[in-house]
Design a protein around this motif. Structure first.
Motif, PDB file in Angstrom:
ATOM      1  N   ALA A  52     -46.772 -28.053   0.314  1.00 43.03           N
ATOM      2  CA  ALA A  52     -47.933 -27.759  -0.509  1.00 43.03           C
ATOM      3  C   ALA A  52     -48.854 -26.775   0.199  1.00 43.03           C
ATOM      4  CB  ALA A  52     -48.684 -29.045  -0.839  1.00 43.03           C
ATOM      5  N   ILE A  53     -49.831 -26.293  -0.562  1.00 43.71           N
ATOM      6  CA  ILE A  53     -50.849 -25.375  -0.030  1.00 43.71           C
ATOM      7  C   ILE A  53     -52.122 -26.189   0.157  1.00 43.71           C
ATOM      8  CG2 ILE A  53     -52.167 -23.273  -0.468  1.00 43.71           C
ATOM      9  CD1 ILE A  53     -49.836 -22.572  -2.510  1.00 43.71           C
ATOM     10  N   PHE A  54     -52.513 -26.421   1.390  1.00 38.11           N
ATOM     11  CA  PHE A  54     -53.699 -27.224   1.687  1.00 38.11           C
ATOM     12  C   PHE A  54     -54.907 -26.297   1.810  1.00 38.11           C
ATOM     13  CE2 PHE A  54     -50.209 -29.936   2.770  1.00 38.11           C
ATOM     14  CZ  PHE A  54     -50.637 -31.189   2.363  1.00 38.11           C
ATOM     15  N   ALA A  55     -55.934 -26.587   1.025  1.00 35.47           N
ATOM     16  CA  ALA A  55     -57.096 -25.695   0.923  1.00 35.47           C
ATOM     17  C   ALA A  55     -58.356 -26.400   1.388  1.00 35.47           C
ATOM     18  CB  ALA A  55     -57.264 -25.224  -0.523  1.00 35.47           C
ATOM     19  N   PHE A  56     -59.200 -25.665   2.104  1.00 35.78           N
ATOM     20  CA  PHE A  56     -60.462 -26.204   2.597  1.00 35.78           C
ATOM     21  C   PHE A  56     -61.456 -25.058   2.713  1.00 35.78           C
ATOM     22  CE2 PHE A  56     -57.266 -25.470   5.827  1.00 35.78           C
ATOM     23  CZ  PHE A  56     -57.870 -24.586   6.700  1.00 35.78           C
ATOM     24  N   TRP A  57     -62.715 -25.383   2.955  1.00 42.16           N
ATOM     25  CA  TRP A  57     -63.762 -24.362   3.051  1.00 42.16           C
ATOM     26  C   TRP A  57     -63.890 -23.823   4.473  1.00 42.16           C
ATOM     27  CZ3 TRP A  57     -64.235 -22.503  -1.298  1.00 42.16           C
ATOM     28  CH2 TRP A  57     -64.774 -23.109  -2.438  1.00 42.16           C
ATOM     29  N   HIS A  58     -64.251 -22.563   4.577  1.00 43.76           N
ATOM     30  CA  HIS A  58     -64.682 -21.984   5.848  1.00 43.76           C
ATOM     31  C   HIS A  58     -65.803 -22.841   6.436  1.00 43.76           C
ATOM     32  CE1 HIS A  58     -62.884 -17.844   5.387  1.00 43.76           C
ATOM     33  NE2 HIS A  58     -62.977 -17.895   6.695  1.00 43.76           N
ATOM     34  N   GLY A  59     -65.822 -22.957   7.736  1.00 50.66           N
ATOM     35  CA  GLY A  59     -66.907 -23.673   8.394  1.00 50.66           C
ATOM     36  C   GLY A  59     -66.748 -25.173   8.402  1.00 50.66           C
ATOM     37  N   GLN A  60     -65.776 -25.683   7.626  1.00 51.11           N
ATOM     38  CA  GLN A  60     -65.512 -27.123   7.574  1.00 51.11           C
ATOM     39  C   GLN A  60     -64.074 -27.403   8.042  1.00 51.11           C
ATOM     40  OE1 GLN A  60     -68.112 -29.262   6.450  1.00 51.11           O
ATOM     41  NE2 GLN A  60     -69.189 -27.313   6.635  1.00 51.11           N
ATOM     42  N   HIS A  61     -63.565 -26.535   8.905  1.00 48.31           N
ATOM     43  CA  HIS A  61     -62.129 -26.500   9.160  1.00 48.31           C
ATOM     44  C   HIS A  61     -61.684 -27.069  10.500  1.00 48.31           C
ATOM     45  CE1 HIS A  61     -63.846 -22.922  11.066  1.00 48.31           C
ATOM     46  NE2 HIS A  61     -62.827 -22.970  11.895  1.00 48.31           N
ATOM     47  N   PHE A  62     -62.599 -27.398  11.394  1.00 48.94           N
ATOM     48  CA  PHE A  62     -62.185 -27.678  12.766  1.00 48.94           C
ATOM     49  C   PHE A  62     -61.229 -28.864  12.907  1.00 48.94           C
ATOM     50  CE2 PHE A  62     -66.160 -25.282  13.759  1.00 48.94           C
ATOM     51  CZ  PHE A  62     -65.547 -24.243  14.432  1.00 48.94           C
ATOM     52  N   GLU A 155     -47.121 -17.538  -7.142  1.00 46.73           N
ATOM     53  CA  GLU A 155     -45.917 -16.877  -6.633  1.00 46.73           C
ATOM     54  C   GLU A 155     -44.921 -17.878  -6.045  1.00 46.73           C
ATOM     55  OE1 GLU A 155     -43.334 -13.758  -5.691  1.00 46.73           O
ATOM     56  OE2 GLU A 155     -45.136 -13.754  -6.936  1.00 46.73           O
ATOM     57  N   SER A 156     -45.435 -18.888  -5.344  1.00 43.37           N
ATOM     58  CA  SER A 156     -44.570 -19.838  -4.640  1.00 43.37           C
ATOM     59  C   SER A 156     -44.131 -21.017  -5.508  1.00 43.37           C
ATOM     60  CB  SER A 156     -45.287 -20.378  -3.399  1.00 43.37           C
ATOM     61  OG  SER A 156     -46.415 -21.173  -3.777  1.00 43.37           O
ATOM     62  N   GLY A 157     -44.913 -21.304  -6.548  1.00 41.56           N
ATOM     63  CA  GLY A 157     -44.624 -22.464  -7.375  1.00 41.56           C
ATOM     64  C   GLY A 157     -45.034 -23.779  -6.744  1.00 41.56           C
ATOM     65  N   ARG A 158     -45.781 -23.729  -5.638  1.00 38.54           N
ATOM     66  CA  ARG A 158     -46.194 -24.944  -4.941  1.00 38.54           C
ATOM     67  C   ARG A 158     -47.629 -25.304  -5.308  1.00 38.54           C
ATOM     68  NH1 ARG A 158     -42.356 -27.237  -4.997  1.00 38.54           N
ATOM     69  NH2 ARG A 158     -43.446 -28.848  -3.787  1.00 38.54           N
ATOM     70  N   PRO A 159     -47.979 -26.594  -5.325  1.00 36.11           N
ATOM     71  CA  PRO A 159     -49.335 -27.018  -5.714  1.00 36.11           C
ATOM     72  C   PRO A 159     -50.353 -26.789  -4.608  1.00 36.11           C
ATOM     73  CG  PRO A 159     -48.040 -28.915  -5.073  1.00 36.11           C
ATOM     74  CD  PRO A 159     -47.089 -27.742  -5.052  1.00 36.11           C
ATOM     75  N   ILE A 160     -51.599 -26.637  -5.020  1.00 35.67           N
ATOM     76  CA  ILE A 160     -52.727 -26.548  -4.089  1.00 35.67           C
ATOM     77  C   ILE A 160     -53.298 -27.946  -3.917  1.00 35.67           C
ATOM     78  CG2 ILE A 160     -54.995 -25.539  -3.639  1.00 35.67           C
ATOM     79  CD1 ILE A 160     -54.202 -23.252  -5.538  1.00 35.67           C
ATOM     80  N   MET A 161     -53.522 -28.351  -2.670  1.00 39.20           N
ATOM     81  CA  MET A 161     -54.111 -29.646  -2.352  1.00 39.20           C
ATOM     82  C   MET A 161     -55.480 -29.420  -1.706  1.00 39.20           C
ATOM     83  SD  MET A 161     -51.896 -31.957  -3.223  1.00 39.20           S
ATOM     84  CE  MET A 161     -50.159 -32.154  -3.605  1.00 39.20           C
ATOM     85  N   PRO A 162     -56.556 -29.418  -2.489  1.00 41.17           N
ATOM     86  CA  PRO A 162     -57.891 -29.231  -1.909  1.00 41.17           C
ATOM     87  C   PRO A 162     -58.328 -30.516  -1.203  1.00 41.17           C
ATOM     88  CG  PRO A 162     -57.844 -28.833  -4.306  1.00 41.17           C
ATOM     89  CD  PRO A 162     -56.605 -29.570  -3.941  1.00 41.17           C
ATOM     90  N   PHE A 163     -58.963 -30.377  -0.048  1.00 41.41           N
ATOM     91  CA  PHE A 163     -59.451 -31.561   0.653  1.00 41.41           C
ATOM     92  C   PHE A 163     -60.656 -31.193   1.517  1.00 41.41           C
ATOM     93  CE2 PHE A 163     -56.851 -29.563   3.834  1.00 41.41           C
ATOM     94  CZ  PHE A 163     -57.417 -29.906   5.056  1.00 41.41           C
ATOM     95  N   ALA A 164     -61.379 -32.218   1.942  1.00 40.92           N
ATOM     96  CA  ALA A 164     -62.541 -32.023   2.812  1.00 40.92           C
ATOM     97  C   ALA A 164     -62.539 -33.095   3.886  1.00 40.92           C
ATOM     98  CB  ALA A 164     -63.838 -32.089   2.006  1.00 40.92           C
ATOM     99  N   MET A 165     -62.966 -32.703   5.085  1.00 43.09           N
ATOM    100  CA  MET A 165     -63.121 -33.641   6.191  1.00 43.09           C
ATOM    101  C   MET A 165     -64.529 -33.508   6.741  1.00 43.09           C
ATOM    102  SD  MET A 165     -59.470 -33.138   8.166  1.00 43.09           S
ATOM    103  CE  MET A 165     -59.657 -34.585   9.220  1.00 43.09           C
TER     104      MET A 165
END
Length: 241
Positions: A52-62, A155-165
């Motif tokens: 999958a494509i794991f998505a997160f925000w800039h600045g919240q990534h460490f 393009e990839s056909g894979r899902p986006i998995m948004p998350f936050a920590m």
């Protein structure tokens, strides 16, 4: 003196030393914060959708490398070619995450920043069964999702998995993305709300609809993560931990 400082910052030994120190500090933060998961079975829900494509925000990534909680989870993260990216790349690789170097921004600097090659490598990585992680927002436009990640999913056909920590103890900088430096000895929260699928035939209108959905989902996940810890999120103004 300025030249000496500039050369030191650009030297490979200095970048590697900073990256190693950063990785070990983040390992300390992860091990000394008691994390909760929302939903509690988030890993059981996500695993069937991998890669999958794991998505997160800039600045919240460490702390994002630590979502990889099994050796069998293969993952690579997109990291810019900027000098600061070298530190991040060393840290990520020390924490067991592969790297793809380039930009996720599909704006005017896409070709100059190695975006084309990085995009292709992300597609190939997903086809090879390896997860890809990247920030959803592009530089200087904090918490505004770009179309690049939507294009990757189409393009990839894979899902986006948004998350936050988030952690209960942190220092938040006053820069463009409100960078949050997580601190040890507190509590943490990981929130993943839903997956986002992009149809292969998505037109411009559908792409924009899903881009907005991703943006809203990430904002809600971030708000929820901080709320569970009794803290204000980066969208709520300045805060120190």
């Amino acid at each position: 003196m300025k030249k000496l400082l500039r050369n030191t910052l650009r030297s490979s030994w200095f970048q590697r030393a900073v990256g190693v120190l950063a990785a070990e500090y983040l390992r300390l933060v992860w091990r000394t914060n008691a994390f909760t998961f929302d939903p509690p079975d988030v890993y059981e829900r996500v695993e069937p959708h991998m890669p999958a494509i794991f998505a997160f925000w800039h600045g919240q990534h460490f702390l994002t490398p630590f979502i990889k909680n099994k050796d069998s989870y293969r993952a690579k993260v997109l990291i810019s070619r900027h000098r600061d990216g070298e530190f991040n790349a060393v840290a990520a690789e020390r924490l067991g995450i592969g790297t793809i170097r380039g930009s996720g921004d599909h704006g005017g600097a896409f070709h100059r920043k190695g975006g084309v090659g990085a995009f292709r490598e992300m597609v190939y990585t997903l086809q090879d069964g390896c997860n890809v992680a990247l920030t959803a927002d592009v530089p200087k436009r904090s918490r505004v999702a770009g179309l690049g990640i939507i294009m990757l999913a189409r393009e990839s056909g894979r899902p986006i998995m948004p998350f936050a920590m988030a952690t209960s103890r942190f220092i938040r900088l006053k820069n463009w993305d409100r960078t949050t430096i997580n601190l040890p000895f507190g509590r943490g929260a990981l929130v993943g709300i839903k997956e986002i699928h992009v149809p292969a035939d998505a037109d411009a209108a559908k792409m924009e609809e899903l881009r907005q959905d991703l943006e809203d989902t990430l904002n809600e996940a971030t708000r929820r993560a901080y709320a569970q810890l009794g803290r204000r999120g980066p969208q709520d103004g300045p805060a120190d931990g």
